[in-house]
Design a protein around this motif. Structure first.
Motif, mmCIF file in Angstrom:
data_model
loop_
_atom_site.group_PDB
_atom_site.id
_atom_site.type_symbol
_atom_site.label_atom_id
_atom_site.label_comp_id
_atom_site.label_asym_id
_atom_site.label_seq_id
_atom_site.Cartn_x
_atom_site.Cartn_y
_atom_site.Cartn_z
ATOM 1 N N CYS A 74 12.179 86.789 -30.897
ATOM 2 C CA CYS A 74 12.093 85.610 -30.675
ATOM 3 C C CYS A 74 13.299 84.779 -30.426
ATOM 4 O O CYS A 74 13.593 83.719 -30.684
ATOM 5 C CB CYS A 74 11.487 84.427 -31.419
ATOM 6 S SG CYS A 74 9.256 84.639 -32.589
ATOM 7 N N ALA A 129 2.693 79.338 -31.296
ATOM 8 C CA ALA A 129 2.713 80.788 -31.220
ATOM 9 C C ALA A 129 2.155 81.214 -32.609
ATOM 10 O O ALA A 129 3.013 80.194 -33.287
ATOM 11 C CB ALA A 129 3.646 81.519 -31.153
ATOM 12 N N GLU A 130 1.426 81.781 -32.954
ATOM 13 C CA GLU A 130 1.519 82.545 -34.517
ATOM 14 C C GLU A 130 2.209 83.383 -35.321
ATOM 15 O O GLU A 130 3.192 84.076 -33.723
ATOM 16 C CB GLU A 130 0.093 83.327 -34.823
ATOM 17 C CG GLU A 130 -1.345 82.400 -34.088
ATOM 18 C CD GLU A 130 -2.714 83.148 -33.874
ATOM 19 O OE1 GLU A 130 -3.299 83.680 -35.002
ATOM 20 O OE2 GLU A 130 -3.201 82.940 -32.976
ATOM 21 N N ALA A 160 9.360 79.260 -32.395
ATOM 22 C CA ALA A 160 7.914 80.070 -31.975
ATOM 23 C C ALA A 160 6.645 79.640 -32.491
ATOM 24 O O ALA A 160 5.808 78.538 -31.256
ATOM 25 C CB ALA A 160 8.369 81.716 -32.102
ATOM 26 N N LYS A 161 6.589 78.877 -33.354
ATOM 27 C CA LYS A 161 5.705 78.281 -33.709
ATOM 28 C C LYS A 161 5.414 76.455 -32.648
ATOM 29 O O LYS A 161 4.021 76.714 -32.745
ATOM 30 C CB LYS A 161 5.511 77.547 -35.352
ATOM 31 C CG LYS A 161 4.236 76.991 -35.971
ATOM 32 C CD LYS A 161 4.446 77.245 -37.313
ATOM 33 C CE LYS A 161 3.219 76.829 -38.225
ATOM 34 N NZ LYS A 161 3.316 76.687 -39.087
ATOM 35 N N THR A 189 -4.787 88.235 -25.844
ATOM 36 C CA THR A 189 -4.453 88.735 -27.431
ATOM 37 C C THR A 189 -2.590 88.961 -27.213
ATOM 38 O O THR A 189 -3.039 90.008 -26.826
ATOM 39 C CB THR A 189 -4.588 88.786 -28.463
ATOM 40 O OG1 THR A 189 -5.715 87.925 -28.873
ATOM 41 C CG2 THR A 189 -4.423 88.474 -29.831
ATOM 42 N N ILE A 225 6.855 83.843 -24.456
ATOM 43 C CA ILE A 225 5.684 83.137 -25.444
ATOM 44 C C ILE A 225 5.393 82.102 -24.402
ATOM 45 O O ILE A 225 4.315 82.201 -24.050
ATOM 46 C CB ILE A 225 6.599 82.781 -26.162
ATOM 47 C CG1 ILE A 225 6.678 83.721 -27.876
ATOM 48 C CG2 ILE A 225 5.589 81.868 -27.387
ATOM 49 C CD1 ILE A 225 7.178 83.450 -28.838
ATOM 50 N N ARG A 280 -3.647 83.600 -27.146
ATOM 51 C CA ARG A 280 -3.104 83.410 -28.365
ATOM 52 C C ARG A 280 -1.816 84.505 -28.188
ATOM 53 O O ARG A 280 -2.001 85.735 -27.521
ATOM 54 C CB ARG A 280 -4.076 84.280 -29.667
ATOM 55 C CG ARG A 280 -5.171 84.044 -29.939
ATOM 56 C CD ARG A 280 -6.035 84.434 -30.903
ATOM 57 N NE ARG A 280 -4.598 84.646 -32.331
ATOM 58 C CZ ARG A 280 -5.444 85.658 -33.842
ATOM 59 N NH1 ARG A 280 -6.510 86.434 -33.281
ATOM 60 N NH2 ARG A 280 -5.058 85.956 -34.392
ATOM 61 N N VAL A 281 -0.764 84.019 -29.036
ATOM 62 C CA VAL A 281 0.275 84.598 -28.890
ATOM 63 C C VAL A 281 0.815 85.103 -29.914
ATOM 64 O O VAL A 281 0.628 83.762 -30.791
ATOM 65 C CB VAL A 281 1.855 83.619 -28.103
ATOM 66 C CG1 VAL A 281 2.941 84.817 -27.384
ATOM 67 C CG2 VAL A 281 1.396 84.515 -26.999
ATOM 68 N N ILE A 282 1.407 86.235 -30.803
ATOM 69 C CA ILE A 282 2.174 86.540 -31.973
ATOM 70 C C ILE A 282 2.530 86.834 -31.900
ATOM 71 O O ILE A 282 3.267 87.576 -31.232
ATOM 72 C CB ILE A 282 0.810 87.802 -33.192
ATOM 73 C CG1 ILE A 282 -0.637 86.916 -32.850
ATOM 74 C CG2 ILE A 282 1.417 87.839 -34.452
ATOM 75 C CD1 ILE A 282 -1.452 87.626 -32.754
ATOM 76 N N ALA A 283 4.463 85.902 -32.459
ATOM 77 C CA ALA A 283 5.139 86.291 -32.277
ATOM 78 C C ALA A 283 5.597 86.958 -33.916
ATOM 79 O O ALA A 283 5.774 86.862 -34.959
ATOM 80 C CB ALA A 283 6.445 84.739 -32.103
ATOM 81 N N PHE A 302 1.825 82.272 -22.354
ATOM 82 C CA PHE A 302 0.522 80.969 -22.014
ATOM 83 C C PHE A 302 0.651 80.529 -20.540
ATOM 84 O O PHE A 302 -0.753 80.391 -20.441
ATOM 85 C CB PHE A 302 1.295 79.826 -22.921
ATOM 86 C CG PHE A 302 0.869 80.117 -24.816
ATOM 87 C CD1 PHE A 302 -0.352 80.512 -25.029
ATOM 88 C CD2 PHE A 302 2.245 80.136 -25.181
ATOM 89 C CE1 PHE A 302 -0.610 80.117 -26.323
ATOM 90 C CE2 PHE A 302 1.795 80.054 -26.641
ATOM 91 C CZ PHE A 302 0.308 80.684 -27.264
#
Length: 407
Positions: free
Chosen positions: A195, A232-233, A227-228, A189, A203, A213-216, A207
């Protein structure tokens, strides 16, 4: 020729300046076909980077067509090339270790003394980025002199458009190196602060390197949406306490790796950031490192912190206790661009990396001062600006919306 020049804080102009000339046998001259405004150019625009002089030509994300070569250049007239922002000799101690941004020979002694005083050792050379890095003219111009042209430039094969490869000059390898420095393992993670263009490439790179998981983290809606779209979350730091949210999202452990892509001009209303703003306003400091602090405090014990964000001075309130007691590892530095360009070019050709989807505007060189203002004031809608010297003044082209699926 025409070029974008710096004349002080928030004062960028289009001036007529002398054409560049070959001054060393390893030089080449390119006719610039595309040049971008980088987020780190805003540090110059805001006056945070010392040793800028009135009339300095800006721009370190450049590509174009070779129009003249020195006797020891390996380039040929007519080739299309991308120019790394780092100027590297290819043969010094650091270049031999592929630490190209630390080159010992590219920063003239007359300017390297300044950075040696600030940082203990001279910085390597770079295009269009103050006299700390050699005072080299940048490429937000019609033509650009390229030193050490037998080392840095990336020759572009036929069939690839400028937009697909331009960012090999800086932000793509910067985002990639940011992810590489995070030592990402399969299933990790990863949290990414910022961003903007570098953060979005970080990001994408995370991946590619195996992150589960990537959380931005950001606050601009358009950037968070980009980003989504990449998978990304997202966290809007205006709406949540980032540390609490990351703690909850990771089951109380914290992210395995944190990549801080913001740098010295962090936004936010935290007490620490407000104090940093006050110190900058009073000229008691240059850096606002709230995102840096947050990344260190949020990272899991034994985790890794990568910092591609640009800093220039002294950091206040560095959480050294958390860094040591948690057993964190940190890597940072200017990007060793030449180390990664061949690999990244191959990934672009194979369709594994998309470098075009977040460009929001193309504009002429003559519209450059307005584009700097837009980039500074409207970062939600101006996500990336590419200047084309061949466009006529006023011929600003907003790019059509494009849905992105991560490669």
């Amino acid at each position: 020729m025409r070029a974008l020049t710096w004349h002080g804080r928030h004062d960028v102009r289009v001036d007529t300046v002398p054409d560049p000339e070959i001054v060393n046998p390893r030089d080449a001259i390119i006719k610039v076909t595309s040049t971008a405004i980088c987020g780190s150019d805003l540090h110059l625009y805001d006056g945070y980077i010392p040793t800028m002089r009135a009339g300095d030509i800006l721009g370190h994300e450049n590509m174009g067509e070779v129009v003249e070569v020195g006797s020891k250049s390996t380039l040929k007239v007519g080739q299309r090339v991308v120019i790394p922002f780092t100027i590297s000799c290819g043969s010094c101690f650091h270049c031999s270790k592929q630490q190209y941004s630390a080159c010992d020979n590219s920063n003239p002694a007359t300017t390297s003394d300044m950075s040696e005083t600030l940082y203990g050792y001279p910085m390597g050379g770079a295009f269009g980025y103050a006299h700390l890095t050699g005072g080299y003219a940048g490429g937000q111009a019609e033509y650009l002199r390229v030193p050490y042209s037998d080392v840095g430039p990336v020759v572009i094969p036929d069939g690839l458009e400028d937009d697909q490869v331009l960012f090999l000059s800086d932000i793509l390898p910067t985002g990639w190196m940011g992810a590489v420095n995070a030592e990402i393992e399969q299933g990790d993670t990863v949290a990414v602060w910022g961003c903007g263009p570098v953060g979005l490439f970080a990001i994408q790179s995370a991946f590619q390197l195996g992150a589960h998981r990537v959380i931005a983290i950001d606050h601009y809606p358009r950037r968070l949406q980009l980003a989504k779209q990449m998978g990304a979350e997202i966290l809007d730091f205006r709406e949540v306490d980032v540390r609490d949210a990351l703690f909850e999202m990771t089951g109380g452990i914290g992210p395995d790796a944190c990549i801080e892509c913001v740098g010295m001009e962090t936004h936010g209303l935290g007490i620490d950031n407000l104090a940093d703003h006050a110190k900058v306003w009073l000229k008691l400091g240059t850096d606002r490192p709230a995102a840096f602090r947050q990344a260190i405090l949020s990272c899991r014990k034994g985790g890794r912190v990568s910092v591609p964000g640009v800093y220039g001075g002294m950091m206040d309130k560095f959480p050294i206790g958390a860094f040591m007691e948690k057993g964190l590892t940190m890597k940072t530095g200017q990007t060793h661009v030449q180390k990664y360009t061949r690999q990244l070019l191959e990934m672009i050709q194979e369709g594994k990396l998309d470098t075009t989807w977040f460009i929001s505007h193309h504009a002429s060189l003559e519209d450059g001062p307005d584009m700097y203002r837009h980039w500074h004031d409207e970062q939600d809608s101006y996500t990336k600006i590419v200047l084309k010297p061949g466009l006529a003044k006023g011929e600003v082209k907003a790019k059509q919306e494009k849905q992105h699926e991560p490669a």
